[in-house]
Each structure stands twice: as structure tokens, then as C-alpha cells.
Design an enzyme around this catalytic site. Structure first.
Site, mmCIF file in Angstrom:
data_model
loop_
_atom_site.group_PDB
_atom_site.id
_atom_site.type_symbol
_atom_site.label_atom_id
_atom_site.label_comp_id
_atom_site.label_asym_id
_atom_site.label_seq_id
_atom_site.Cartn_x
_atom_site.Cartn_y
_atom_site.Cartn_z
ATOM 1 C CB CYS A 10 4.882 1.967 7.344
ATOM 2 S SG CYS A 10 4.498 3.487 6.464
ATOM 3 C CG LEU A 11 6.620 0.848 1.355
ATOM 4 C CD1 LEU A 11 6.074 1.208 -0.020
ATOM 5 C CD2 LEU A 11 7.741 -0.176 1.250
ATOM 6 C CD GLN B 120 3.445 5.828 2.625
ATOM 7 O OE1 GLN B 120 2.496 5.331 2.052
ATOM 8 N NE2 GLN B 120 4.355 5.095 3.255
ATOM 9 C CG HIS C 138 -0.934 1.343 7.126
ATOM 10 N ND1 HIS C 138 -0.027 0.782 8.015
ATOM 11 C CD2 HIS C 138 -0.198 2.171 6.332
ATOM 12 C CE1 HIS C 138 1.177 1.270 7.765
ATOM 13 N NE2 HIS C 138 1.101 2.107 6.752
ATOM 14 C CD GLU C 139 -1.125 2.492 2.606
ATOM 15 O OE1 GLU C 139 -0.588 3.602 2.553
ATOM 16 O OE2 GLU C 139 -0.504 1.466 2.954
ATOM 17 N N GLY D 171 0.837 -1.185 0.000
ATOM 18 C CA GLY D 171 0.000 0.000 0.000
ATOM 19 C C GLY D 171 0.878 1.242 0.000
ATOM 20 C CG HIS E 126 0.294 6.879 5.330
ATOM 21 N ND1 HIS E 126 1.458 7.304 5.950
ATOM 22 C CD2 HIS E 126 0.442 5.548 5.143
ATOM 23 C CE1 HIS E 126 2.257 6.249 6.129
ATOM 24 N NE2 HIS E 126 1.671 5.168 5.660
HETATM 25 NI NI NI Z 1 2.456 3.224 5.607
#
Ligand code: NI
Length: 172
Positions: free
Chosen positions: A94-95, A51, A136-137, A46, A140
Site C-alpha cells: 500500500c502506498l 490517502q 483494497h481501495e 491503486g 480505504h
Molecule cells: Ni492502499
């Protein structure tokens, strides 16, 4: 195809609230495709626009395993309109928090309303890992990271570790 570098926490850009998209036009479609490419290259499931430094309410998700056919989902202005009473605990990563993982409690199922890549209003029911990923996304987009759902002690430990890595990288 443009592959964007992914912003790593702690970074003030990850704490901002993103703006709604007026309509899904060619610019947003390109953003969605570039986000999917960036996410796949980074081996994530995701990605949210902030991000990559874009403060727009756009997320992409693909929870297919490597041996499976891709199942890319593109969402603009995603909104959770219903959640189940029962929760699930899932180990999240998470990236933007590379190599960091922690268990997070979230609703087991969600119903989400969004604009798809053709600017159509859609609703989707998600459960399990897909529900985790969508929640989660969307977090963000409101400047919330998964570490904001865990204890301050654990959160600070993770953020200190990442700050240290950043300093080391900056020093070469
Ligand atoms: Ni994330």
C-alpha cells in the site's frame, strides 16, 4: 496535473469513513485525474481519495504492467454487490504503508457497482489482481488498511516500524 503527497500510516486521516459523492462533476473528475497522476508517480496500482486527505468515496486503479498500455479505472461510490465463494491469497502492499507487504485473503472475484467519470452507473466483474486492488481501495474508504486483515502481531510490527521511520524523518 497535480501530484499529491500520499499520507503514510499510522495517521488518523486513514481511519475515517469517507462520504459518498453526490454526483461526478468537474471537481470530482479533476480529483480522479489528479489521483491517477499521483498514483502513477508513486508507482502504485491503486489509490483512494483519503490517502491524499480527501474524505470522498473515490478510487482509481490501474493494474497494467509498466510495459503495457495504461488501463486507468475511475470509480465514485464503488460498492461490492457480489463476491465469489472461493478466496485468493495475495501479497499486498500500500502506498500508505511503504515497503511493507503481507499476504491477505480475499474473495477471488467481485462484482462492483460504481459511478464512472461521466456520472453513469456501471457494474464491473473483476478477478485476480484487479479484484484484490478494488477491494483494497474500497477498504480505504471505510478506514480499513490491509494490515487490518492480518494478525495483530504482524500489524503492530509493521505500524511500529513506520512510526519509527516517521520519527527519524521528523528528527531529520
Ligand atoms: Ni492502499
Amino acid at each position: 496535473m497535480t501530484v499529491y503527497p500520499i499520507i503514510v500510516a499510522p495517521d488518523p486521516r486513514l481511519k475515517l469513513k469517507s462520504k459518498s459523492v453526490e454526483q461526478v462533476d468537474d471537481e470530482i473528475r479533476t480529483l480522479m485525474d489528479d489521483m491517477l497522476d499521483s498514483m502513477h508517480v508513486a508507482r502504485g496500482i491503486g489509490l483512494a481519495a483519503p490517502q491524499i486527505g480527501v474524505q470522498k468515496r473515490v478510487i482509481v486503479v490501474d493494474t497494467a504492467k509498466e510495459e503495457e498500455e495504461p488501463r486507468p479505472i475511475r470509480m465514485a461510490n464503488p460498492e461490492i454487490i457480489d463476491v465469489s465463494d472461493d478466496d485468493q491469497v495475495h501479497e499486498e502492499g500500500c502506498l500508505s504503508l511503504p515497503e511493507q507487504y503481507s499476504e491477505v485473503v480475499r474473495p477471488q472475484r467481485v462484482r462492483v457497482r460504481y459511478l464512472d467519470h461521466e456520472n453513469e452507473i456501471r457494474e464491473m466483474e473483476a478477478e485476480g489482481i484487479l479484484a484484490v486492488c478494488i477491494q483494497h481501495e474500497i477498504d480505504h474508504l471505510d478506514g480499513i488498511l490491509f494490515v487490518d486483515h492480518i494478525s495483530a502481531l504482524k500489524r503492530n510490527m509493521i505500524l511500529r516500524k513506520l512510526t519509527k521511520i516517521k520519527k527519524q524523518e521528523a528528527a531529520g
